[in-house]
Design a protein around this motif. Structure first.
Motif, short mmCIF file in Angstrom:
data_model
loop_
_atom_site.label_atom_id
_atom_site.label_comp_id
_atom_site.label_asym_id
_atom_site.label_seq_id
_atom_site.Cartn_x
_atom_site.Cartn_y
_atom_site.Cartn_z
N THR A 134 -33.41 33.80 54.39
CA THR A 134 -32.09 33.33 55.08
C THR A 134 -31.80 33.91 56.35
O THR A 134 -32.22 35.02 56.52
CB THR A 134 -30.76 33.71 54.00
N ALA A 135 -30.60 33.39 56.84
CA ALA A 135 -30.23 34.22 58.13
C ALA A 135 -29.70 35.58 58.10
O ALA A 135 -29.92 36.40 58.81
CB ALA A 135 -29.22 33.04 58.77
N ASP A 136 -29.34 35.78 56.92
CA ASP A 136 -28.70 37.27 56.58
C ASP A 136 -29.97 37.97 56.39
O ASP A 136 -29.76 39.28 57.05
CB ASP A 136 -28.18 37.16 55.18
N PHE A 140 -30.31 41.25 58.87
CA PHE A 140 -30.51 42.62 58.37
C PHE A 140 -31.75 43.20 59.08
O PHE A 140 -31.65 44.43 59.46
CB PHE A 140 -30.90 42.33 56.72
N THR A 141 -32.86 42.42 59.30
CA THR A 141 -33.93 42.92 59.81
C THR A 141 -33.67 43.52 61.24
O THR A 141 -34.09 44.86 61.84
CB THR A 141 -35.17 41.79 60.16
N VAL A 165 -24.64 34.92 62.16
CA VAL A 165 -25.15 33.93 61.08
C VAL A 165 -24.32 32.80 61.30
O VAL A 165 -23.08 32.94 61.10
CB VAL A 165 -25.00 34.71 59.68
N GLU A 166 -24.68 31.81 61.69
CA GLU A 166 -23.88 30.37 61.70
C GLU A 166 -23.91 29.60 60.50
O GLU A 166 -22.89 29.07 60.06
CB GLU A 166 -24.67 29.55 62.67
N ASP A 167 -24.91 29.68 59.61
CA ASP A 167 -24.96 29.31 58.15
C ASP A 167 -26.20 29.91 57.60
O ASP A 167 -26.74 30.51 58.22
CB ASP A 167 -24.88 27.70 58.24
N LYS A 168 -26.49 29.49 56.24
CA LYS A 168 -27.59 30.14 55.49
C LYS A 168 -29.05 29.93 56.06
O LYS A 168 -29.49 31.19 56.07
CB LYS A 168 -27.50 29.40 54.21
N LEU A 169 -29.13 28.90 56.87
CA LEU A 169 -30.43 28.92 57.56
C LEU A 169 -30.34 28.44 59.09
O LEU A 169 -31.37 28.33 59.72
CB LEU A 169 -30.78 27.54 56.95
N ARG A 170 -29.30 29.22 59.81
CA ARG A 170 -29.10 29.17 61.17
C ARG A 170 -28.57 30.54 61.66
O ARG A 170 -27.54 30.92 61.13
CB ARG A 170 -28.38 28.12 61.58
N VAL A 171 -29.45 31.09 62.69
CA VAL A 171 -29.13 32.41 63.18
C VAL A 171 -29.01 32.23 64.75
O VAL A 171 -30.05 31.60 65.01
CB VAL A 171 -29.84 33.68 62.71
N ARG A 172 -28.18 32.90 65.31
CA ARG A 172 -28.07 33.07 66.90
C ARG A 172 -28.21 34.46 67.49
O ARG A 172 -27.20 35.33 66.67
CB ARG A 172 -26.97 32.30 67.09
N PHE A 173 -28.91 34.59 68.51
CA PHE A 173 -29.08 35.99 69.01
C PHE A 173 -28.36 35.74 70.52
O PHE A 173 -28.74 34.90 71.27
CB PHE A 173 -30.48 36.25 69.43
N LEU A 193 -37.61 41.00 57.14
CA LEU A 193 -37.72 41.97 56.09
C LEU A 193 -36.62 41.34 55.04
O LEU A 193 -35.34 40.62 55.34
CB LEU A 193 -37.20 43.29 56.44
N PRO A 194 -36.89 41.37 53.80
CA PRO A 194 -36.10 41.13 52.57
C PRO A 194 -34.64 41.92 52.50
O PRO A 194 -34.87 43.24 52.18
CB PRO A 194 -36.72 40.89 51.37
N LYS A 195 -33.44 41.70 52.75
CA LYS A 195 -32.46 42.23 52.58
C LYS A 195 -32.15 42.87 51.29
O LYS A 195 -31.63 43.99 50.95
CB LYS A 195 -31.06 41.49 53.13
N HIS A 196 -32.23 41.78 50.19
CA HIS A 196 -31.93 42.15 48.69
C HIS A 196 -32.98 43.41 48.41
O HIS A 196 -32.51 44.21 47.55
CB HIS A 196 -32.19 41.10 48.05
#
Length: 616
Positions: A134-136, A140-141, A165-173, A193-196
């Motif tokens: 996910t974007a999270d 995190f990475t 994080v714009e939504d679960k599957l969308r991320v903006r730099f 990397l996996p945050k969890h």
């Protein structure tokens, strides 16, 4: 509404629409917004065998050992091929200068003014435990690498302002400045990397627990100091993507560690591993006289390499007082006799490295033209005068081993710097002898250094060669505890943000950075920033040449040698695609052709595929 106002509004609307078109999500992005080679509908890259069989084990070797499974931190020595367990946001095409195709990201949206980049993640992307990417995880990475990762990340991504994080599957730099064309592409190269998984672990510590990834392989067996085994993830989420078709064909990849390259070569010839990229000219010329080569079970090839070579050289640590005078560095460089070394030790197979962008159009092998002078002139008082009027050439001998002219020049340079001969020793203005240590990790390199050491000694300069093990070597480099080393700075076809890590003042005091020389030069800083901000290929080339000149005339290294071929030897149980890309031999696109190597007929065994190319 009056006509002028209507025209102005229409023009504004059209401009907005054109910007929206430029910023539309794409399947691939390029450095200067040129069309990518492969359209959105492509099925696979041209340089793979899309029908390559799956199965078998690829056996490889690694020099040294490993004590970490975390390649992202400035501690420990990470395991070879560890990147196989990770996926990146994008996939770097191997037959284009700089194009990134979506991998974890299904689409990429690049702002026309290069103020941001947006990644749209694939809903089917999964980590190996089945958890969605996910974007999270992307945020995190990035934040983890910037705060706890290798200093390289902080230099490489220094122009990123924030990640949203714009939504679960969308991320903006979002970027601090507009115009950084390279940044969207290199952000796509982030291994996610996996945050969890990391939530209950200390990212900053080295350990041998196999980390969780989302890539085509997972770690199956860890044997520290000896080997590591990766196994292909059969239900990998990315199996059917066009960017992956024809890759990752082996069911397992095993990497064995060797502490001696001579032992490793004998192990290869005995069939202990499948593939060897030979880096020693002497070995390539003399060490492959074996039955397996003669009967064709071992294939030897020389393949043309179109990558920029960059610079390999004996690097000065100019943090040391004895190396802070440019004349002293130039004098020492005069005493390396490349022509004799190439003739006597390398079978005449190398070319002299004379540029930090060697083997490319970015090498400054001619005087600067008018456009390049526009870049250099504002920095005239900060750069060596030769930058503007001379083309840098390394010293050249006749190969006889007698270098009177170079010794004379070196002696005069040292006299200018305040040195003199006292009791057969070169003594500086401070009364201390000119003496330094050459830190080395490869035993095979000593034979190259010994003639250099003799030439230095004839002028009263004492160079002590100190060889240490891999762990000690890495620690001493990270802490800058060395006088001189042999190092290299690889370059891509589109150099950019990594140049801060190599040469910029901001990286000089960061432990673990690639600014090994210790450069703190405002002129070079300005040239690095200009290169990163180049807005066209032509501008990039000119800025690279300008930077090249400044580095060369600073005499920060003793230039070594380079080759424009890959020397590959492999057992014929494995096979490669008929057409390879110009910038890589794409090892993960190879496959197992038969259960065991067998004698062949036809072309004489050991005959290079590219017999006209020089092989170091």
């Amino acid at each position: 509404m009056n006509r002028p106002r209507r025209v102005a509004l229409l023009a504004g609307l059209l401009l907005g629409l054109s910007g929206a078109v430029l910023a539309a999500p794409q399947h691939a992005i390029t450095l200067y917004d040129e069309a990518p080679k492969y359209p959105a509908s492509f099925k696979h890259f041209d340089y793979v065998n899309p029908d390559a069989p799956k199965g078998g084990t690829l056996r490889l070797s690694d020099f040294g050992s490993y004590d970490s499974l975390n390649p992202f931190i400035p501690k420990g020595n990470p395991a070879a091929q560890i990147s196989l367990i990770y996926d990146t946001l994008t996939f770097h095409a191997l037959d284009e200068p700089f194009t990134e195709y979506g991998l974890l990201a299904e689409k990429i949206e690049k702002d026309p003014q290069h103020k941001f980049v947006r990644f749209y993640l694939r809903p089917q992307a999964r980590f190996h435990d089945g958890t969605p990417v996910t974007a999270d995880d992307v945020v995190f990475t990035f934040e983890t690498l910037m705060s706890h990762g290798d200093p390289m990340f902080r230099n490489y991504y220094a122009d990123v302002d924030k990640v949203v994080v714009e939504d679960k599957l969308r991320v903006r730099f979002d970027f601090k400045h507009a115009g950084n064309r390279e940044l969207p592409l290199i952000l796509g190269q982030l291994a996610i990397l996996p945050k969890h998984w990391w939530a209950t672990r200390d990212f900053a510590k080295t350990n041998m627990e196999p980390p969780l990834g989302s890539g085509p392989y997972r770690i199956a067996k860890v044997d520290p100091g000896r080997s590591i085994r990766y196994e292909r993830v059969k239900d990998w989420w990315g199996n059917d993507l066009p960017v992956n078709r024809g890759f990752n064909n082996f069911d397992a990849v095993v990497v064995d560690s060797y502490r001696d390259l001579t032992v490793a070569l004998e192990a290869f010839k005995a069939g202990q591993f499948d593939f060897n990229e030979e880096r020693m000219a002497k070995n390539w010329a003399t060490a492959y006289d074996s039955p397996a080569v003669h009967d064709g079970r071992i294939v030897r090839e020389e393949l043309h390499n179109e990558n920029p070579w960059g610079m390999q050289g004996y690097a000065f640590n100019i943090r040391r007082p004895i190396f802070q005078d440019r004349r002293v560095r130039e004098a020492i460089a005069q005493l390396f006799d490349f022509e004799w070394t190439n003739k006597q030790l390398f079978f005449g197979s190398y070319k002299r490295d004379g540029s930090y962008f060697e083997n490319s159009e970015m090498a400054a092998h001619e005087l600067p033209d008018a456009e390049e002078l526009k870049i250099l002139e504002p920095l005239r008082d900060k750069l060596p005068p030769e930058v503007f009027s001379e083309v840098y050439r390394p010293p050249v001998s006749d190969g006889s081993g007698i270098i009177r002219e170079q010794k004379r020049k070196a002696y005069n340079l040292l006299l200018e710097a305040g040195y003199k001969i006292v009791d057969d020793r070169m003594v500086g203005p401070d009364g201390k002898p000119l003496s330094f240590e050459f830190l080395l990790v490869q035993a095979d390199f000593e034979r190259v250094l010994l003639p250099f050491k003799r030439n230095l000694a004839e002028l009263g300069i004492d160079m002590q060669i100190r060889r240490v093990d891999v762990s000690q070597y890495i620690n001493r480099l990270r802490s800058r505890d060395f006088d001189m080393i042999v190092s290299s700075w690889a370059q891509s076809n589109s150099p950019g943000n990594e140049q801060r890590e190599f040469w910029h003042s901001s990286s000089a005091d960061k432990p673990g950075s690639r600014n090994l020389i210790g450069l703190r030069d405002p002129g070079i800083d300005a040239l690095v920033e200009g290169l990163i901000g180049a807005d066209s290929r032509e501008s990039l080339v000119r800025h690279a040449r300008a930077l090249d000149r400044a580095l060369l005339w600073g005499h920060y290294v003793v230039p070594n040698w380079y080759l424009d071929t890959w020397r590959l030897a492999y057992w014929n149980r494995i096979a490669r695609p008929e057409k390879l890309p110009p910038y890589s031999y794409a090892p993960m696109a190879w496959w197992q052709a038969r259960e065991k190597a067998e004698p062949t007929t036809g072309k004489p065994a050991g005959q290079p595929a590219d017999a006209g190319q020089e092989a170091p």
